[in-house]
Design a protein around this motif. Structure first.
Motif, mmCIF file in Angstrom:
data_model
loop_
_atom_site.group_PDB
_atom_site.id
_atom_site.type_symbol
_atom_site.label_atom_id
_atom_site.label_comp_id
_atom_site.label_asym_id
_atom_site.label_seq_id
_atom_site.Cartn_x
_atom_site.Cartn_y
_atom_site.Cartn_z
ATOM 1 N N LEU B 179 26.177 20.551 14.067
ATOM 2 C CA LEU B 179 27.643 20.498 14.418
ATOM 3 C C LEU B 179 27.860 19.217 15.022
ATOM 4 O O LEU B 179 29.095 18.467 14.403
ATOM 5 C CB LEU B 179 28.090 21.543 15.531
ATOM 6 N N LYS B 180 27.115 18.427 16.026
ATOM 7 C CA LYS B 180 27.369 17.032 16.464
ATOM 8 C C LYS B 180 27.435 15.984 15.476
ATOM 9 O O LYS B 180 28.043 15.090 15.336
ATOM 10 C CB LYS B 180 26.514 16.917 17.359
ATOM 11 N N LYS B 426 37.606 21.840 13.337
ATOM 12 C CA LYS B 426 36.047 21.572 12.999
ATOM 13 C C LYS B 426 35.193 22.013 13.977
ATOM 14 O O LYS B 426 34.139 22.853 13.886
ATOM 15 C CB LYS B 426 35.966 20.083 12.950
ATOM 16 N N ALA B 427 35.506 22.194 15.291
ATOM 17 C CA ALA B 427 34.730 22.760 16.445
ATOM 18 C C ALA B 427 34.570 24.174 16.163
ATOM 19 O O ALA B 427 33.422 24.635 16.557
ATOM 20 C CB ALA B 427 35.020 22.009 17.693
ATOM 21 N N GLU B 463 34.037 24.488 25.235
ATOM 22 C CA GLU B 463 33.007 24.357 24.100
ATOM 23 C C GLU B 463 33.842 23.042 23.420
ATOM 24 O O GLU B 463 33.017 22.169 22.974
ATOM 25 C CB GLU B 463 33.077 25.323 23.198
ATOM 26 N N ILE B 464 35.006 23.173 23.139
ATOM 27 C CA ILE B 464 35.712 22.123 22.610
ATOM 28 C C ILE B 464 35.583 20.528 23.022
ATOM 29 O O ILE B 464 35.094 19.661 22.485
ATOM 30 C CB ILE B 464 37.180 22.474 22.111
ATOM 31 N N VAL B 467 31.784 19.378 22.526
ATOM 32 C CA VAL B 467 31.684 19.317 21.310
ATOM 33 C C VAL B 467 32.441 17.650 21.180
ATOM 34 O O VAL B 467 31.798 16.932 20.429
ATOM 35 C CB VAL B 467 31.845 19.998 20.302
ATOM 36 N N TYR B 468 33.493 17.679 21.662
ATOM 37 C CA TYR B 468 34.300 16.486 21.749
ATOM 38 C C TYR B 468 33.271 15.226 22.284
ATOM 39 O O TYR B 468 33.620 14.129 21.876
ATOM 40 C CB TYR B 468 35.658 16.412 22.271
#
Lengths: 330, 794
Positions: B179-180, B426-427, B463-464, B467-468
């Motif tokens: 994901l990253k 996307k996240a 979570e967003i 990941v951001y």
């Protein structure tokens, strides 16, 4: 001899005498008795006043008084010189290399000093200070902070229990709950205090430590602002060029949560200095704050850890041993 | 959790060095450290053992000839498994092993050794030190070890927070990396297999669906127990696991691969074809795999053979049904157990296992199916196992993920910055969250079953932002919203006292609040006791600060500091009534003085000892300095003091002072020879006084007149009583009265003493004349004569 001549003779005798031994205090005292004493030469002249014709007496008295004042003042200044010379002589013989007369050296404990510094930084940006109980019920220490009874998050803090399921608080966050239960938002506090962890005592952990927790509840409080506040704190505490990072973590009472690290260039590694995050809406629900209106951030830091970084102390046990050789350094 | 980088590569490309990967994971919320990284190891190469001979002077040592292809050297080795012809890891002279251990040329029992043949633990690969590490036969020699082994064994150590059970596996971490980094995530295809017949019948009977919402079982026959394939052994080893046999290893492999714990029973040991799930009865006994016997109660969930327990559900299997070398037929369990049930059970038994750790944090209820088929197919491939039953899925209590609405506005408020719709989409997708837009600014989301921590909107927002990247959230400040904080620190004034005490040469101490029960009881108060103390010496909360300070005196005397002035500010607790409500917490400030207040030195030959009066003087000065007022002392009794006086300020008793009871020192087993003088003051009372404003008093511009009075009184009369009496006459013009001399001589009479008082008179409004003062003096004399049977000494 007229009185006038007699006065002139006394004057010149006195002058001759005083000039011959200007610094001899014993001789000077003899001189004082000879001229200015009760039976001295001036007194004798005063005794002759009765034999002076009445119309001259006033003038004679005036002259005699002048004589007395002149001689007294000449004598006084001679004595003053003697004293000064004496002092000078004495001071020349002092050994100035001897040590000073020392006083006991007091000190303020490094934890107290660090606490004060942290408090001052947050006071300067509008935080008030609150205190709360060290022994609290489980509700305020855990449940209200969204740490339910049978939750693995309880393992993050080893807890001392007392009767009635009360605990030695594991953090000062219990005061968050008390504050929000008693005050309407907006609120902005830091909470310093002693907290307890049931951990074996070693160089890096003790069964208690000191924490400063912060809580700010207002409209539109954001993670970005939390970063700004703690960035300011880190710069004030550790210097303008401090390198700081926020990394994701987990605390039940905040979401998102972060750990804040500062870069330690000596050890070449990141050092954790505090935990923080946005107040979890579940916590607001527990205290009756409306999370559709209010947002908040909270943070907590261990003062020992900060003091250890600041003073480069390697062993946490120094703080509680109270060795004078340690205390006097602060 | 030990994370093998090689294992991660099965599911996602890894281009980073171990350190870069650790940093990336740390910034994703998985605190990571490099556990094994061989890339920096120099002078360690693959080599061949040419010959092995006995050491001439030591039975257990061998002398080997080792070659790296360029040169052959002699090496003394003690490993039992070294043999000629082996390919080994050889640390040459000059190599530095992990832990800064440098290899030097050495003489061992008379034989020179030029290097070391390494075991796994010496390289940081594992804890294994049973023998040297033997490399595959086809290994080329003379190659740096990092090229050969780093690929296989580089590993990280991860500290996974309790909210992320999904990250307790290699696939879980690979998902986060994918994901990253926008890389592709691969998972080995898991196929359903058709059973060969149905002779392996199983009936699952769940009598506690709350404790066990889902239980999947299946039977596999024709198992051949043996070694696991090399690739699996290497992966397990690189993740820090010991290999046992193919069946056990497969269960462990699936656990570390996808995070779902399974259990494999020896079917032959089960008396019936029924599997039961129930609570233990009180007193029920059970022996687990580790040969420990446990006594259970209703908190423990059991898997039974229909009657008797065969496993502690979600924690550990039983000894009786374990897989052995002769096992032919097995029963696979892939279940979902309730987190709280497993936690209570594991806590009460003190058993934390890889399995319980995952179940108590929340396993994946749907992962049960995938884990089952993964086990079945691996057993088929590597243990000759044939599925002889259907997958029996008993799911009495369906677990559903919550539907969550995510508002863009809320995300932006919490983040304090705007995150693009594209990134959010996307996240969400990358986090396996099903989502659809309800409108432009609201997403409806359904998290995956492996994320039990995603319960509400804030969890998605977290979570967003995670990941951001926390680093990408801008730093902002908004101090414009300053508001009233008039009472900014209710304890601020106490710093005046701290500063004054330290200015007078007192050192501030911080002592432990936890003492032994005996120590805590010395103050006469009933201490609050902890139920689970660290030790008996640290079981009760202090009721007084004095025991701590006395211990500090003792400690410092033993370390050569015999003259001490110490103080502490802190909380004390006492149990006044029953339970939590009966606990009273107070803030105290205490101090002690000991030894000399002034040592003899070159300027003064006579040292001055601390005394009751030096302490009294300190207290007077501290109170004068901080409160601008005088202090009175009234004799009283106190358990901690031999001689005790109350400290009274502005008519209030704020504390006690006096000679500390020597019995206290004895009870604390301290070697303190001389008297200790101490005080304790209640901080709340002091703070009340400290908040009163100091008001300036006019300074009289008229001259003062000084007189001395010399009274002859009985020995039994206290100088202070006369002083108090005179002060109580409230003569405004009497500015001060100080006793200056006490004289005893037979000429005064038997049991008599004379006391000289110096009195200073001053009027605020006029110049006092002798006759005014005389009348005060006459009045004082007459009162003192009558009250104290005093005579004036002329």
């Amino acid at each position: 001899m007229s009185l006038k001549d007699k006065i002139g003779a006394v004057r010149s005798n006195f002058r001759t005498a005083i000039e011959s031994f200007p610094t001899d205090s014993i001789k000077l005292d003899e001189l004082r008795i000879r001229f200015l004493g009760r039976k001295g030469e001036i007194a004798q002249l005063f005794n002759t006043m009765g034999s002076i014709p009445a119309d001259e007496r006033a003038n004679a008295g005036k002259l005699l008084n002048e004589l007395k004042i002149d001689l007294q003042s000449a004598f006084d200044s001679a004595i003053k010189n003697v004293d000064q010379n004496q002092r000078k002589k004495e001071s020349d013989s002092v050994d100035y290399s001897l040590p000073g007369i020392e006083l006991p050296i007091g000190s303020i404990h490094p934890i107290e000093q660090t606490l004060t510094e942290v408090k001052d930084i947050f006071k300067s940006i509008g935080f008030s200070i609150a205190y709360g109980p060290e022994i609290d019920d489980e509700y305020h220490n855990f449940e209200a902070l969204n740490i339910p009874k049978h939750h693995p998050a309880r393992d993050m803090q080893d807890t001392f229990f007392v009767e009635d399921n009360a605990v030695l608080r594991t953090h000062t966050s219990n005061v968050q709950i008390h504050l929000m239960e008693n005050e309407e938002p907006p609120i902005r506090y830091i909470v310093p205090g002693r907290v307890y962890r049931n951990e074996a005592i070693s160089y890096k952990s003790f069964c208690l430590f000191h924490q400063v927790e912060g809580l700010y509840v207002d409209k539109n409080v954001s993670f970005s602002e939390l970063k700004g506040t703690l960035d300011y704190f880190a710069r004030r505490m550790f210097g303008e060029d401090v390198k700081i990072r926020f990394r994701p973590s987990y605390f039940p009472f905040t979401e998102p949560s972060a750990e804040v690290d500062i870069w330690n260039s000596e050890r070449n590694q990141w050092m954790e200095i505090l935990g923080c995050g946005i107040v979890n809406p579940k916590v607001f629900k527990n205290v009756g704050y409306d999370s559709t209106i209010w947002h908040g951030y909270a943070f907590g830091m261990g003062i020992e850890r900060i003091a250890m970084l600041k003073y480069k102390i390697q062993d946490i046990r120094h703080f509680y041993r109270n060795d004078i050789r340690f205390l006097e350094q602060f | 959790m030990r994370l093998s980088i090689n294992w991660l590569r099965q599911y996602v490309d890894i281009k980073e060095t171990p350190q870069e990967l650790a940093d990336m994971l740390t910034m994703l919320g998985f605190e990571a450290e490099v556990a094994t990284d061989l890339s920096n190891l120099k002078n360690i190469v693959t080599a061949k053992v040419e010959s092995v001979e006995k050491h001439p002077n030591a039975d257990k040592l061998l002398v080997c000839q080792v070659t790296d292809g360029k040169e052959t050297v002699s090496v003394v080795c003690g490993a039992p498994n070294v043999e000629a012809g082996q390919k080994v890891v050889f640390a040459k002279v000059g190599a530095i092993l992990p832990g800064d251990f440098e290899i030097k040329k050495a003489k061992i029992r008379g034989e020179v050794s030029f290097g070391m043949i390494c075991a796994e633990d010496e390289l940081g690969i594992s804890e294994n030190h049973e023998g040297i590490m033997v490399l595959p036969e086809d290994t080329n020699i003379g190659i740096p070890i990092s090229d050969v082994l780093n690929e296989k064994y580089a590993a990280l150590e991860l500290d996974i927070t309790p909210n992320r059970p999904d990250a307790l596996s290699h696939y879980g971490i690979a998902r986060e990396i994918a994901l990253k980094t926008n890389r592709k995530l691969k998972f080995p295809e898991v196929k359903q297999i058709n059973p060969i017949g149905t002779k392996g019948k199983v009936t699952v009977n769940i009598s506690d669906p709350d404790g066990c919402p889902r239980y999947i079982a299946g039977v596999i026959d024709n198992i051949k127990i043996g070694e696991s394939p090399t690739w699996m052994k290497e992966l397990l080893k690189s993740a820090g696991q010991r290999c046992i046999n193919n069946v056990v290893d497969i269960s462990n492999f699936v656990l570390l691969e996808m995070g779902h714990p399974t259990h494999i029973f020896d079917y032959a040991q089960l008396p019936t074809d029924t599997i039961g799930v129930r609570r233990a009865t009180k007193g029920e006994k059970f022996v687990t795999l580790d040969e420990e016997q446990h006594t259970l109660d209703k908190h423990h969930l059991l898997i039974t053979d229909g009657k008797n327990p065969i496993a502690l559900a979600g924690i550990m299997g039983g000894l009786g049904s374990a897989v052995y070398d002769d096992t032919k037929k097995v029963l696979i369990e892939s279940a979902y157990f309730d987190p709280i049930t497993i936690r209570k059970g594991s806590k009460s038994l003190g058993m934390l296992t890889e399995s319980s750790r995952r179940f108590e944090r929340g396993a994946d209820p749907d992962g049960t199916v995938i884990a089952f088929w993964r086990i079945v197919s691996l057993l088929k491939e590597y243990a000759n196992g044939e599925l002889v039953s259907e997958m029996i899925d008993t799911y009495p209590k369906k677990i559903k993920s919550p539907k969550i609405q995510l508002r863009k506005s809320e995300l932006n408020i919490v983040a304090g910055c705007e995150i693009s719709d594209k990134f959010i989409a996307k996240a969400l997708t990358g986090l396996n969250i099903e989502w659809k837009n309800i409108n432009d600014s609201v997403w409806e989301c359904l998290p995956s079953s492996f994320r039990p921590d995603l319960e509400g909107e804030i969890d998605l927002i977290e979570e967003i932002i995670r990941v951001y990247g926390y680093d990408n959230v801008p730093v902002s400040t908004r101090y414009g919203s300053l508001f009233n904080y008039s009472n900014s620190d209710p304890k601020a004034n106490i710093s005046k006292v701290i500063n004054t005490l330290s200015g007078f040469g007192f050192n501030q101490c911080y002592n432990n609040s936890l003492l032994s029960k005996e120590e805590a009881k010395l103050s006469g108060e009933n201490p609050v006791k902890t139920i689970n103390p660290l030790s008996e010496n640290l079981s009760d909360m202090r009721t007084s600060l004095l025991p701590g300070l006395l211990t500090n005196i003792d400690f410092n005397i033993k370390n050569g500091n015999k003259n001490l002035q110490l103080f502490e500010i802190g909380q004390v607790h006492s149990q006044k009534g029953k339970g939590f409500k009966g606990i009273v917490e107070k803030s105290k400030i205490s101090g002690v003085v000991y030894g000399l207040s002034r040592k003899a030195d070159i300027h003064n030959e006579t040292p001055i000892s601390q005394s009751f009066f030096s302490l009294k003087g300190y207290l007077n000065s501290i109170i004068k300095r901080t409160l601008n007022t005088t202090t009175e002392y009234i004799e009283t009794n106190h358990i901690e003091f031999e001689k005790c006086f109350t400290i009274n300020v502005s008519g209030k008793n704020i504390g006690f002072m006096g000679i500390v009871d020597s019995g206290l020192m004895k009870s604390l087993k301290l070697d303190i020879e001389n008297e200790v003088f101490g005080f304790e003051i209640a901080v709340d009372l002091l703070l009340e006084l400290l908040t009163e404003p100091i008001l300036f008093k006019q300074i009289s511009k008229y001259p003062s007149i000084e007189r001395d009075l010399n009274f002859v009184i009985d020995e039994s009369i206290m100088a202070g009583d006369i002083l108090d009496k005179i002060q109580n006459m409230e003569i405004d013009q009497l500015k001060s009265i100080t006793p200056t001399n006490i004289f005893r001589h037979e000429s005064l009479g038997e049991n008599k003493k004379s006391v000289v008082y110096n009195l200073i008179f001053q009027d605020d409004a006029k110049t006092l004349e002798d006759k005014d003062v005389n009348s005060f003096i006459d009045e004082i004399i007459s009162i003192v004569k009558v009250k104290f049977n005093a005579k004036l000494r002329v």
